[in-house]
Design a protein around this motif. Structure first.
Motif, PDB file in Angstrom:
ATOM      1  N   LYS A 183       0.850  -1.196   0.000  1.00 48.88           N
ATOM      2  CA  LYS A 183       0.000   0.000   0.000  1.00 48.88           C
ATOM      3  C   LYS A 183       0.885   1.245   0.000  1.00 48.88           C
ATOM      4  CE  LYS A 183      -4.338  -1.261   2.183  1.00 48.88           C
ATOM      5  NZ  LYS A 183      -5.179  -1.065   3.381  1.00 48.88           N
ATOM      6  N   GLY A 184       0.512   2.228  -0.788  1.00 48.72           N
ATOM      7  CA  GLY A 184       1.275   3.461  -0.837  1.00 48.72           C
ATOM      8  C   GLY A 184       2.432   3.408  -1.837  1.00 48.72           C
ATOM      9  N   LYS A 232      -6.201   1.312  -7.280  1.00 51.73           N
ATOM     10  CA  LYS A 232      -7.300   1.193  -6.330  1.00 51.73           C
ATOM     11  C   LYS A 232      -8.061   2.513  -6.222  1.00 51.73           C
ATOM     12  CE  LYS A 232      -7.415  -0.613  -2.325  1.00 51.73           C
ATOM     13  NZ  LYS A 232      -7.101  -0.877  -0.914  1.00 51.73           N
ATOM     14  N   ILE A 233      -7.387   3.598  -6.588  1.00 51.72           N
ATOM     15  CA  ILE A 233      -8.027   4.916  -6.448  1.00 51.72           C
ATOM     16  C   ILE A 233      -8.244   5.553  -7.828  1.00 51.72           C
ATOM     17  CG2 ILE A 233      -7.312   5.388  -4.071  1.00 51.72           C
ATOM     18  CD1 ILE A 233      -4.947   6.987  -5.238  1.00 51.72           C
ATOM     19  N   MET A 234      -8.472   4.690  -8.827  1.00 52.90           N
ATOM     20  CA  MET A 234      -8.729   5.135 -10.208  1.00 52.90           C
ATOM     21  C   MET A 234      -9.840   6.193 -10.249  1.00 52.90           C
ATOM     22  SD  MET A 234      -6.934   4.036 -12.588  1.00 52.90           S
ATOM     23  CE  MET A 234      -6.788   4.365 -14.317  1.00 52.90           C
ATOM     24  N   ALA A 235     -10.890   5.972  -9.438  1.00 53.62           N
ATOM     25  CA  ALA A 235     -12.059   6.859  -9.493  1.00 53.62           C
ATOM     26  C   ALA A 235     -11.704   8.304  -9.166  1.00 53.62           C
ATOM     27  CB  ALA A 235     -13.141   6.355  -8.539  1.00 53.62           C
ATOM     28  N   ILE A 236     -10.727   8.506  -8.276  1.00 56.36           N
ATOM     29  CA  ILE A 236     -10.454   9.895  -7.872  1.00 56.36           C
ATOM     30  C   ILE A 236      -9.073  10.407  -8.303  1.00 56.36           C
ATOM     31  CG2 ILE A 236     -12.143  10.074  -5.994  1.00 56.36           C
ATOM     32  CD1 ILE A 236      -9.955   9.308  -4.031  1.00 56.36           C
ATOM     33  N   TYR A 237      -8.173   9.499  -8.751  1.00 51.61           N
ATOM     34  CA  TYR A 237      -6.856   9.948  -9.214  1.00 51.61           C
ATOM     35  C   TYR A 237      -6.454   9.350 -10.560  1.00 51.61           C
ATOM     36  CZ  TYR A 237      -5.866  12.581  -4.996  1.00 51.61           C
ATOM     37  OH  TYR A 237      -5.904  13.513  -4.009  1.00 51.61           O
ATOM     38  N   GLY A 238      -7.420   8.700 -11.243  1.00 54.70           N
ATOM     39  CA  GLY A 238      -7.102   8.037 -12.502  1.00 54.70           C
ATOM     40  C   GLY A 238      -6.460   8.972 -13.511  1.00 54.70           C
ATOM     41  N   GLU A 239      -7.054  10.151 -13.690  1.00 54.16           N
ATOM     42  CA  GLU A 239      -6.533  11.094 -14.689  1.00 54.16           C
ATOM     43  C   GLU A 239      -5.126  11.556 -14.335  1.00 54.16           C
ATOM     44  OE1 GLU A 239      -9.198  14.376 -15.522  1.00 54.16           O
ATOM     45  OE2 GLU A 239     -10.884  12.962 -15.661  1.00 54.16           O
ATOM     46  N   GLY A 269      -2.060   3.320  -4.430  1.00 53.35           N
ATOM     47  CA  GLY A 269      -2.257   4.545  -3.641  1.00 53.35           C
ATOM     48  C   GLY A 269      -0.972   5.321  -3.430  1.00 53.35           C
ATOM     49  N   ALA A 270      -0.043   5.227  -4.370  1.00 53.41           N
ATOM     50  CA  ALA A 270       1.235   5.933  -4.232  1.00 53.41           C
ATOM     51  C   ALA A 270       1.066   7.428  -4.511  1.00 53.41           C
ATOM     52  CB  ALA A 270       2.254   5.349  -5.208  1.00 53.41           C
ATOM     53  N   LEU A 271       1.846   8.232  -3.799  1.00 53.39           N
ATOM     54  CA  LEU A 271       1.888   9.661  -4.098  1.00 53.39           C
ATOM     55  C   LEU A 271       2.534   9.836  -5.471  1.00 53.39           C
ATOM     56  CD1 LEU A 271       3.060  11.004  -0.630  1.00 53.39           C
ATOM     57  CD2 LEU A 271       0.790  11.277  -1.646  1.00 53.39           C
ATOM     58  N   TYR A 329      -2.322   7.070   2.386  1.00 51.87           N
ATOM     59  CA  TYR A 329      -1.724   6.742   1.092  1.00 51.87           C
ATOM     60  C   TYR A 329      -1.838   7.990   0.219  1.00 51.87           C
ATOM     61  CZ  TYR A 329      -1.864   2.403   3.480  1.00 51.87           C
ATOM     62  OH  TYR A 329      -1.701   1.464   4.455  1.00 51.87           O
ATOM     63  N   ARG A 330      -2.604   7.973  -0.883  1.00 56.27           N
ATOM     64  CA  ARG A 330      -2.645   9.219  -1.661  1.00 56.27           C
ATOM     65  C   ARG A 330      -3.908  10.036  -1.394  1.00 56.27           C
ATOM     66  NH1 ARG A 330      -1.404  10.036  -8.063  1.00 56.27           N
ATOM     67  NH2 ARG A 330      -1.404  12.299  -7.975  1.00 56.27           N
ATOM     68  N   GLU A 338     -10.356  13.922  -7.769  1.00 51.12           N
ATOM     69  CA  GLU A 338     -11.564  14.117  -8.574  1.00 51.12           C
ATOM     70  C   GLU A 338     -12.791  13.840  -7.692  1.00 51.12           C
ATOM     71  OE1 GLU A 338     -11.263  11.615 -12.179  1.00 51.12           O
ATOM     72  OE2 GLU A 338      -9.109  11.725 -11.864  1.00 51.12           O
ATOM     73  N   LYS A 380     -17.479   9.245  -8.625  1.00 50.28           N
ATOM     74  CA  LYS A 380     -18.334   9.031  -9.799  1.00 50.28           C
ATOM     75  C   LYS A 380     -19.671   8.448  -9.340  1.00 50.28           C
ATOM     76  CE  LYS A 380     -14.604   9.731 -12.531  1.00 50.28           C
ATOM     77  NZ  LYS A 380     -13.764  10.390 -11.486  1.00 50.28           N
TER      78      LYS A 380
END
Lengths: 82, 512
Positions: A9-10, A29-36, A59-61, B417-418, B483, B486
């Motif tokens: 994780k991370g 895992k965080i495609m929905a909020i950081y995918g772009e 979830g890496a920075l 994490y992020r 973001e 969704k």
């Protein structure tokens, strides 16, 4: 094929495989909020590299993803030279 | 749709039932009289034992559409919810309203029953898979989430009428006296189930430890229990009790605990003070450090309200605290102490923090330390959803502790994490900023500007003090701006404030 990173994780795991065409795969895992943001970083750091690039993000920075990508690219290029 | 006091657009009707928008804590006065249960008369005979669930379900006259309840003292080790629901499914019932205090990952087998219509909706906390499935639209009607005390209020006011309460009982006698401190599935108190036992039309105890009459101690009394069903096992002790809970070893989490301790020390710590304990890693560390500080200063607390763990029991045994009030036990030390120590008292949930009562324990708290999935620049707190919009946690006692405690501290990492934890706007409002005093992160603390007294008390402290907006900017600087989740326009759950007003709603998440 080379790898850089871990599945902790991370962190992020970057895999680069030889290929005739450029191909970029991103999972997170965080495609929905950081995918772009992740896609943008991957495109930017790997610009011009013709290979199959897979990024598995846990979830890496952004800095961590950049570091793993850079390590992977260097490893890959070293490997090509040999 | 009306806009409520935290700026969220909320419906005035959920599942055909009217609800008021949240107007602020204590701003919506109660109405009416308390609701009652069916008056029953026990048949002659000295035993209430019924040998199968199927038989007991016939005896209580369960019908399609009825409301049945469960408690969650057995947590992720519970076998009873699945056992009863499988029987109900097999018997062909439909449209059941499930009213548990909380569900856990072990209750994943309920997901197909949501889809098939055995269960039309769940009103209760959904931790993990059932909440996730609900987020993607598995439930036919809309879920309703209440805090521990909000659930008590809903039952007492008649907002929810329980047709049948199924009570997992670690110990029972044949005439229906129950406790949770003995037996192979011991869980400590039976606090969550008490309101159900008083207010349900029919009460069924399910036990794996039948003892001769009368069981002792007694948490739930025989005059409220209609049937006792013996089964092999009501739960798995490994899922009921945590092992000895570990204090966090993460340097940044320990820093959060130390900053929180300094706030408590400067604002609340005095002889006879009181404290709300919890079982999260940071919360445990705060409890431990607080005990060390009290020992050093020679200060004794009047009571700790728990969330009881070994760390709290050790403080009781050492004499650092006079009384432990117990609504939930997390480890075997807590169960043993509840059984043996006269100053460790089991408290019904109705005593915890119901605003529509003559007063709860939370009103007597000097300090409460709580966690969160997100906090925003208005000090609003989210404990229900993740930043991707998925409903994955219940409210617990978060609302009432925050509302009741003289000092409410939210301990959170700046980001996980992020994912930024301190944000511009929480995904879901569980607890409004008006009842939150200090947000503590590993970067420092932010104090609610309306608490001048705390700002004053923290003057001269080495703990970095931030404007909450700067903390949020710092988080976004490290993580990048996230973001929006969704989601669609479909409401899958309503989040009620403890007084029964709607504080927020949760929207259906699009499958990626």
């Amino acid at each position: 094929m080379i790898e850089a990173g871990t599945q902790e994780k991370g962190d992020a795991l970057v895999i680069i495989e030889e290929s005739d065409k450029r191909e970029v795969l991103v999972e997170s895992k965080i495609m929905a909020i950081y995918g772009e943001a992740i896609r943008k970083t991957v495109e930017e750091v790997t610009a011009g590299l013709v290979a199959k690039i897979t990024v598995k993000d846990y979830g890496a920075l952004d800095w961590v993803i950049r570091a793993r990508l850079e390590a992977a690219i260097r490893k890959f290029k070293e490997g090509v030279k040999e | 749709m009306p806009i409520n006091a935290v700026g969220r657009e909320v419906p005035s009707e959920i599942n055909g039932q009217r609800f008021k928008p949240f107007a602020g804590d204590g701003k919506t006065p109660p109405e009416g009289r308390r609701a009652g249960s069916l008056i029953r008369m026990a048949p002659k005979g000295r035993s209430k034992i019924v040998n199968s669930l199927e038989e007991v379900i016939k005896k209580v006259g369960l019908e399609d559409g009825m409301t049945i309840s469960f408690h969650h003292h057995l947590r992720n080790g519970d076998f009873v919810v699945n056992m009863v629901m499988r029987t109900i499914e097999k018997m062909g019932f439909k449209n059941i309203r499930l009213f548990p205090t909380a569900l856990f990952p072990v209750h994943e087998p309920l997901v197909p029953m949501l889809k098939s219509g055995v269960i039309r909706r769940i009103e209760g906390s959904m931790n993990g898979p059932v909440g996730e499935a609900t987020s993607y639209g598995a439930m036919r009607e809309t879920a309703v989430l209440r805090s521990h005390s909000g659930r008590v209020r809903a039952v007492e006011s008649g907002e929810v009428h329980i047709d049948v309460a199924f009570i997992a009982a670690p110990t029972a006698d044949p005439y229906g006296n129950l406790n949770g401190v003995d037996g192979p599935s011991a869980c400590g108190p039976l606090a969550y189930a008490m309101v159900d036992a008083y207010h349900a039309d029919h009460v069924v105890a399910i036990t794996d430890h039948l003892v001769p009459y009368p069981a002792h101690p007694i948490s739930i009394y025989q005059q409220n229990v209609d049937y006792v069903v013996p089964v092999d096992k009501i739960g798995d002790p490994k899922g009921i009790m945590s092992g000895t809970l570990r204090i966090t070893t993460s340097p940044s989490r320990l820093k959060i605990a130390r900053y929180a301790l300094e706030v408590i020390d400067r604002v609340a710590l005095k002889p006879g003070f009181s404290f709300q304990a919890g079982a999260g890693g940071i919360s445990l560390a705060v409890t431990k450090f607080l005990g060390d500080l009290m020992r050093k200063r020679g200060i004794k607390a009047s009571f700790i309200n728990g969330g009881v763990t070994k760390y709290v029991v050790d403080m009781l045994h050492e004499g650092l605290v006079d009384v432990v009030l117990d609504g939930q036990a997390f480890d075997l030390d807590a169960v043993k102490s509840l059984k043996e120590d006269a100053n460790h008292i089991e408290t019904p949930l109705a005593m915890y923090g119901n605003p529509y009562s003559s007063g709860g324990i939370v009103n007597m708290l000097d300090a409460g330390v709580l966690g969160a999935t997100e906090v925003d620049i208005d000090f609003n707190v989210n404990v229900n959803t993740h930043s991707d919009g998925l409903l994955l946690h219940g409210i617990g006692g978060h609302q009432e502790v925050a509302a009741g405690s003289a000092l409410t501290i939210i301990t959170v990492p700046l980001y996980r994490y992020r994912v930024p934890v301190v944000r511009e706007r929480v995904t879901t409002v569980t607890t409004p900023g008006e009842v939150v005093d200090v947000v503590v992160t590993e970067y420092g603390i932010a104090i609610n500007p309306k608490r001048d007294d705390i700002i004053e008390a923290m003057r001269g402290s080495k703990v970095p003090i931030w404007d909450i907006q700067d903390l949020q900017k710092k988080a976004y600087q490290i993580c990048g701006k996230p973001e929006e989740p969704k989601t669609t326009d479909d409401i899958i759950a309503a989040i009620l404030w403890r007084d029964g007003t709607i504080i927020d709603v949760v929207y259906k998440v699009k499958k990626s």
